[in-house]
Design an enzyme around this catalytic site. Structure first.
Site, PDB file in Angstrom:
ATOM      1  N   LYS A 229       0.839  -1.208   0.000  1.00 36.16           N
ATOM      2  CA  LYS A 229       0.000   0.000   0.000  1.00 36.16           C
ATOM      3  C   LYS A 229       0.869   1.251   0.000  1.00 36.16           C
ATOM      4  O   LYS A 229       0.630   2.187  -0.745  1.00 36.16           O
ATOM      5  CB  LYS A 229      -0.926   0.033   1.238  1.00 36.16           C
ATOM      6  CG  LYS A 229      -1.872  -1.136   1.345  1.00 36.16           C
ATOM      7  CD  LYS A 229      -2.869  -0.959   2.487  1.00 36.16           C
ATOM      8  CE  LYS A 229      -2.256  -0.963   3.876  1.00 36.16           C
ATOM      9  NZ  LYS A 229      -1.593  -2.234   4.248  1.00 36.16           N
TER      10      LYS A 229
ATOM     11  N   ARG B 190      -9.133   0.820   9.581  1.00 39.92           N
ATOM     12  CA  ARG B 190      -8.692  -0.559   9.839  1.00 39.92           C
ATOM     13  C   ARG B 190      -9.837  -1.396  10.391  1.00 39.92           C
ATOM     14  O   ARG B 190      -9.663  -2.578  10.622  1.00 39.92           O
ATOM     15  CB  ARG B 190      -7.603  -0.581  10.904  1.00 39.92           C
ATOM     16  CG  ARG B 190      -6.172  -0.254  10.497  1.00 39.92           C
ATOM     17  CD  ARG B 190      -5.493  -1.314   9.712  1.00 39.92           C
ATOM     18  NE  ARG B 190      -4.163  -1.711  10.072  1.00 39.92           N
ATOM     19  CZ  ARG B 190      -3.026  -1.074   9.781  1.00 39.92           C
ATOM     20  NH1 ARG B 190      -3.036   0.073   9.176  1.00 39.92           N
ATOM     21  NH2 ARG B 190      -1.864  -1.616  10.095  1.00 39.92           N
TER      22      ARG B 190
ATOM     23  N   ARG C  74      11.112  -7.639   5.184  1.00 41.75           N
ATOM     24  CA  ARG C  74      11.066  -6.179   4.980  1.00 41.75           C
ATOM     25  C   ARG C  74      12.133  -5.480   5.814  1.00 41.75           C
ATOM     26  O   ARG C  74      12.351  -5.806   6.971  1.00 41.75           O
ATOM     27  CB  ARG C  74       9.681  -5.654   5.349  1.00 41.75           C
ATOM     28  CG  ARG C  74       9.556  -4.145   5.215  1.00 41.75           C
ATOM     29  CD  ARG C  74       8.131  -3.688   5.061  1.00 41.75           C
ATOM     30  NE  ARG C  74       7.335  -3.840   6.273  1.00 41.75           N
ATOM     31  CZ  ARG C  74       6.045  -3.513   6.342  1.00 41.75           C
ATOM     32  NH1 ARG C  74       5.426  -3.017   5.283  1.00 41.75           N
ATOM     33  NH2 ARG C  74       5.381  -3.680   7.465  1.00 41.75           N
TER      34      ARG C  74
ATOM     35  N   ARG D  98      -0.622  -9.488  13.701  1.00 44.51           N
ATOM     36  CA  ARG D  98      -1.097  -8.444  12.779  1.00 44.51           C
ATOM     37  C   ARG D  98      -1.978  -9.037  11.676  1.00 44.51           C
ATOM     38  O   ARG D  98      -2.970  -8.435  11.282  1.00 44.51           O
ATOM     39  CB  ARG D  98       0.095  -7.711  12.165  1.00 44.51           C
ATOM     40  CG  ARG D  98       0.837  -6.872  13.195  1.00 44.51           C
ATOM     41  CD  ARG D  98       2.158  -6.390  12.668  1.00 44.51           C
ATOM     42  NE  ARG D  98       2.017  -5.426  11.602  1.00 44.51           N
ATOM     43  CZ  ARG D  98       2.943  -5.211  10.660  1.00 44.51           C
ATOM     44  NH1 ARG D  98       4.053  -5.920  10.667  1.00 44.51           N
ATOM     45  NH2 ARG D  98       2.738  -4.316   9.738  1.00 44.51           N
TER      46      ARG D  98
HETATM   47  P1  AMP Z   1       1.083   0.029   9.427  1.00 45.57           P
HETATM   48  O1  AMP Z   1       2.363   0.761   9.181  1.00 45.57           O
HETATM   49  O2  AMP Z   1      -0.071   0.621   8.665  1.00 45.57           O
HETATM   50  O3  AMP Z   1       1.218  -1.458   9.200  1.00 45.57           O
HETATM   51  O4  AMP Z   1       0.722   0.240  10.971  1.00 45.57           O
HETATM   52  C1  AMP Z   1       1.585  -0.203  11.998  1.00 45.57           C
HETATM   53  C2  AMP Z   1       0.797  -0.370  13.287  1.00 45.57           C
HETATM   54  O5  AMP Z   1       0.231   0.886  13.671  1.00 45.57           O
HETATM   55  C3  AMP Z   1      -0.388  -1.319  13.207  1.00 45.57           C
HETATM   56  O6  AMP Z   1      -0.017  -2.680  13.389  1.00 45.57           O
HETATM   57  C4  AMP Z   1      -1.258  -0.800  14.348  1.00 45.57           C
HETATM   58  O7  AMP Z   1      -0.756  -1.193  15.617  1.00 45.57           O
HETATM   59  C5  AMP Z   1      -1.062   0.707  14.231  1.00 45.57           C
HETATM   60  N1  AMP Z   1      -2.054   1.304  13.309  1.00 45.57           N
HETATM   61  C6  AMP Z   1      -1.833   1.845  12.076  1.00 45.57           C
HETATM   62  N2  AMP Z   1      -2.965   2.292  11.532  1.00 45.57           N
HETATM   63  C7  AMP Z   1      -3.949   2.025  12.432  1.00 45.57           C
HETATM   64  C8  AMP Z   1      -5.357   2.223  12.451  1.00 45.57           C
HETATM   65  N3  AMP Z   1      -6.015   2.790  11.417  1.00 45.57           N
HETATM   66  N4  AMP Z   1      -6.041   1.822  13.559  1.00 45.57           N
HETATM   67  C9  AMP Z   1      -5.424   1.260  14.607  1.00 45.57           C
HETATM   68  N5  AMP Z   1      -4.093   1.022  14.653  1.00 45.57           N
HETATM   69  C10 AMP Z   1      -3.364   1.393  13.578  1.00 45.57           C
END
Ligand code: AMP
Length: 208
Positions: free
Chosen positions: A13, A88, A127, A166
């Site tokens: 993404k 999310r 990654r 996750r």
């Molecule tokens: P990402 O970089 O988008 O994979 O986000 C890393 C982590 O941030 C996720 O595993 C969640 O713990 C938190 N996070 C990111 N976006 C959200 C969201 N929209 N709602 C809740 N937690 C989030």
């Protein structure tokens, strides 16, 4: 154009968002990046968020929604924006729909970057990211960032024990959003299991 990017962690993404930002001058709103910034700055919000992030769990809705609402106040969103990693879950999706309505805006399309689960696991464990310039690559890049030369690191939440949590959270809470946006006739899907530039060609087609 106001876009939502959907897809499992590691689907690409962020990479597709970067192409869109460059090409179409959209503002990039990544809740993961906003949260990591807060963690790095050591703010109270960052300290609270870190516990959830390290466990592979979602940060509470009110925290994340607050960050997005604040970000939507900036003037660069007027030309269009990409929500990356947000919403999310369904509560976040319905809340942002009503917030946007109040601002006289709406989501035009939700783009699903679709990648099979086995590929996702391989990608996340391999990654590597650059803490200095934000480059996202893989173990194949070796030790140093190809863009700025800093030492590449593994994100804490890309460690094997957190990856499974996750992905479980994605299946249970985020995947249902595909149906949410399909119901609004906003869903667009691309095959994300190809080279990023090939995926982007399809992104442009489905959004045209
Ligand atoms: P990402 O970089 O988008 O994979 O986000 C890393 C982590 O941030 C996720 O595993 C969640 O713990 C938190 N996070 C990111 N976006 C959200 C969201 N929209 N709602 C809740 N937690 C989030």
């Amino acid at each position: 154009m106001n876009l939502v990017l959907l897809g499992a962690p590691g689907a690409g993404k962020g990479t597709q968002a970067q192409y869109l930002v460059k090409d179409q001058k959209l503002a990039h709103i990544s809740t993961g990046d906003l949260l990591r910034e807060a963690v790095a700055e050591g703010t109270d919000l960052g300290k609270e968020a870190k516990r959830f992030m390290d466990a592979g769990q979602l940060v509470p809705d009110e925290v994340v929604i607050g960050l997005v609402k604040e970000r939507l106040q900036k003037s660069d969103v007027e030309a269009g924006f990409i929500l990356d990693g947000f919403p999310r879950n369904t509560a976040q999706a319905t809340t942002i729909d009503s917030e946007l309505e109040e601002l006289g805006k709406s989501i035009d399309a939700a783009l699903l970057v679709d990648v099979p689960a086995d590929v996702i696991i391989e990608r996340l464990s391999g990654r590597r990211v650059c803490p200095k310039c934000g480059y996202t690559g893989s173990v194949k890049d070796g030790e140093s960032c190809p863009l700025c030369g800093a030492a590449l690191i593994q994100r804490d939440d890309d460690k094997p024990e957190t990856i499974k949590a996750r992905l479980d959270v994605y299946d249970a809470q985020t995947a249902p959003l595909v149906e949410y946006y399909r119901g609004q006739e906003k869903l667009r899907k691309v095959d994300g299991n190809r080279a990023p530039e090939v995926v982007y060609e399809e992104v442009k087609e489905v959004l045209a």
